[in-house]
Design an enzyme around this catalytic site. Structure first.
Site, mmCIF file in Angstrom:
data_model
loop_
_atom_site.group_PDB
_atom_site.id
_atom_site.type_symbol
_atom_site.label_atom_id
_atom_site.label_comp_id
_atom_site.label_asym_id
_atom_site.label_seq_id
_atom_site.Cartn_x
_atom_site.Cartn_y
_atom_site.Cartn_z
ATOM 1 N N ARG A 14 6.710 6.746 -19.553
ATOM 2 C CA ARG A 14 8.001 6.783 -19.078
ATOM 3 C C ARG A 14 8.031 8.294 -18.154
ATOM 4 O O ARG A 14 7.314 9.126 -18.685
ATOM 5 C CB ARG A 14 9.221 6.756 -19.656
ATOM 6 C CG ARG A 14 9.313 5.067 -20.417
ATOM 7 C CD ARG A 14 10.399 5.219 -21.032
ATOM 8 N NE ARG A 14 10.869 4.050 -21.908
ATOM 9 C CZ ARG A 14 10.092 3.685 -23.255
ATOM 10 N NH1 ARG A 14 9.169 4.502 -23.745
ATOM 11 N NH2 ARG A 14 10.325 2.625 -23.742
ATOM 12 N N LYS B 181 12.268 7.506 -25.697
ATOM 13 C CA LYS B 181 13.481 6.863 -25.013
ATOM 14 C C LYS B 181 14.082 6.257 -26.153
ATOM 15 O O LYS B 181 15.403 5.870 -26.431
ATOM 16 C CB LYS B 181 13.314 6.059 -23.913
ATOM 17 C CG LYS B 181 14.656 5.178 -23.424
ATOM 18 C CD LYS B 181 14.304 4.620 -22.264
ATOM 19 C CE LYS B 181 15.473 3.468 -21.679
ATOM 20 N NZ LYS B 181 15.053 2.742 -20.639
ATOM 21 N N HIS C 186 9.736 4.017 -11.941
ATOM 22 C CA HIS C 186 9.435 3.326 -13.124
ATOM 23 C C HIS C 186 8.496 2.003 -12.582
ATOM 24 O O HIS C 186 8.000 1.356 -13.789
ATOM 25 C CB HIS C 186 10.893 3.118 -13.542
ATOM 26 C CG HIS C 186 10.858 2.381 -14.777
ATOM 27 N ND1 HIS C 186 10.719 3.051 -16.094
ATOM 28 C CD2 HIS C 186 11.057 1.071 -15.530
ATOM 29 C CE1 HIS C 186 10.815 2.479 -17.074
ATOM 30 N NE2 HIS C 186 10.810 1.172 -16.745
ATOM 31 N N ARG D 223 5.303 2.306 -13.859
ATOM 32 C CA ARG D 223 5.098 1.892 -15.595
ATOM 33 C C ARG D 223 5.024 0.617 -15.750
ATOM 34 O O ARG D 223 4.222 -0.080 -16.387
ATOM 35 C CB ARG D 223 6.448 2.386 -16.406
ATOM 36 C CG ARG D 223 6.265 1.908 -17.667
ATOM 37 C CD ARG D 223 7.521 2.682 -18.601
ATOM 38 N NE ARG D 223 7.911 1.860 -19.616
ATOM 39 C CZ ARG D 223 7.401 2.112 -20.908
ATOM 40 N NH1 ARG D 223 6.289 2.828 -21.055
ATOM 41 N NH2 ARG D 223 7.900 1.408 -21.896
ATOM 42 N N HIS E 154 7.345 -0.156 -26.382
ATOM 43 C CA HIS E 154 8.449 -1.061 -26.480
ATOM 44 C C HIS E 154 8.854 -1.336 -27.851
ATOM 45 O O HIS E 154 7.855 -1.523 -28.637
ATOM 46 C CB HIS E 154 7.921 -2.345 -25.780
ATOM 47 C CG HIS E 154 7.937 -2.093 -24.238
ATOM 48 N ND1 HIS E 154 6.903 -1.955 -23.541
ATOM 49 C CD2 HIS E 154 8.718 -2.568 -23.226
ATOM 50 C CE1 HIS E 154 6.895 -1.833 -22.338
ATOM 51 N NE2 HIS E 154 8.328 -2.313 -22.029
ATOM 52 N N TYR F 278 5.874 -9.994 -19.456
ATOM 53 C CA TYR F 278 4.584 -9.598 -18.856
ATOM 54 C C TYR F 278 3.406 -10.600 -18.937
ATOM 55 O O TYR F 278 2.685 -10.586 -18.360
ATOM 56 C CB TYR F 278 4.078 -8.471 -19.439
ATOM 57 C CG TYR F 278 4.729 -6.974 -19.025
ATOM 58 C CD1 TYR F 278 4.585 -6.362 -17.781
ATOM 59 C CD2 TYR F 278 5.560 -6.652 -19.783
ATOM 60 C CE1 TYR F 278 5.450 -5.116 -17.572
ATOM 61 C CE2 TYR F 278 6.409 -5.393 -19.745
ATOM 62 C CZ TYR F 278 6.473 -4.692 -18.564
ATOM 63 O OH TYR F 278 7.034 -3.582 -18.110
#
Length: 335
Positions: A203, A228, A282, A285, A308, A317
């Site tokens: 990120r 994050k 973003h 990413r 994640h 994905y």
């Protein structure tokens, strides 16, 4: 009843309550807060307690609250740059609301604020702004002696539903167009920042907080103590990422000493020069994680790289491999 509680700001808040009234004061040391609380409790027993509303504390405007909140509270957050910028924008663009005394604010004021900004902002941005407005008023009551007769007016305001899901991938020629336009960038660090973003899937905030003491080029890893989702992780580095890092100057604690806002503005200028529409930092990413999945890495391996929290968050994905799956099914079709 007297209590002493440590606030997120690091200060100790002493509070004395009796018969629905309360009096609070903040201290740097717990011992000072405890001493004041004992003395205030004694005064309470003698009938000398006054509420914050009746104490000699001037009522603040929302503007005064937000300025103090930005300087005292936001400045200690990891997202300080972005939030400070947003608060400054709020003060410029909402002068009528910001000029009101906090005791006169109503939920309807912030409902109107929400509805007005939903026309020009994303739902996530509006939710974030309502969040720090609510927290600022909570801090003003708890630490700065302010009084809200009807409670915090932001709390009952319904938040809009957030849908941040994006499937934006780099199209043919867009990456080279970005790199081709980068020679006009003011900062020489913008190109290595972009290349590292695509090579690592990190990120923006993680890239900008990356410190040299956590980089191990021999083992090809970088340790991120703060992320994050609140979990530290070690990110494996590709040969390209190692090369970029090895070529960076080491004249700062951080590998990429840039502010989040400067990167946001620089990327917007770069995107326009490259003639690219609807691409965010973003999205790079998202492109990186998509390529990790397409390369054949397992979702567990991709999770270790991307950070994640839940494997289910990576399931979106997997649709990127649909054509490959169809081809494999065709190869084993025995019906």
């Amino acid at each position: 009843m007297a209590t002493a509680v440590k606030r997120p700001s690091g200060k100790w808040q002493a509070t004395v309550r009796k018969d629905g009234r309360s009096q609070s004061k903040s201290f740097l040391k717990r011992s000072d807060a405890t001493k004041w609380a004992r003395e205030a409790e004694l005064r309470t027993d003698q009938g000398q307690l006054v509420s914050a509303r009746n104490a000699e504390i001037p009522e603040m405007t929302l503007s005064e609250v937000m300025n103090r909140y930005r300087d005292d509270v936001t400045s200690a957050k990891r997202c300080a740059d972005n939030e400070s910028y947003a608060i400054d924008g709020f003060l410029r663009e909402s002068s009528n609301l910001a000029g009101r005394k906090v005791g006169k604010l109503k939920a309807s004021d912030f409902v109107a604020y929400r509805d007005r900004h939903m026309k020009s902002m994303k739902a996530a941005t509006v939710v974030r702004e309502l969040g720090w407005l609510q927290h600022a008023l909570d801090v003003a009551c708890a630490d700065w002696g302010q009084h809200l007769p009807q409670g915090n007016p932001v709390k009952p305001v319904r938040r809009p539903k957030i849908d941040n899901r994006r499937e934006r991938r780099l199209q043919d020629g867009e990456w080279h167009a970005l790199l081709g336009a980068i020679h006009q960038a003011r900062s020489p660090l913008l190109k290595p920042l972009l290349v590292l973003a695509l090579a690592t899937g990190m990120r923006r905030g993680e890239l900008l907080s990356m410190q040299w003491k956590h980089v191990d080029l021999e083992r090809c890893t970088v340790f991120l103590p703060q992320t994050k989702n609140g979990r530290a992780r070690t990110v494996p580095l590709s040969p390209r990422a190692v090369q970029v890092l090895s070529e960076l100057p080491r004249n700062d604690v951080r590998c990429l000493p840039l502010s989040g806002n400067s990167v946001r503005l620089a990327f917007e200028r770069l995107r326009r020069r490259a003639g690219i529409v609807d691409l965010t930092f973003h999205d790079i990413r998202h492109e990186a994680v998509s390529r990790f999945v397409e390369s054949g890495l397992s979702l567990a391996q991709v999770q270790m790289i991307s950070g994640h929290r839940d494997l289910r968050m990576l399931m979106r994905y997997t649709h990127l491999q649909t054509e490959d799956i169809v081809a494999k099914l065709a190869a084993v079709d025995i019906a």
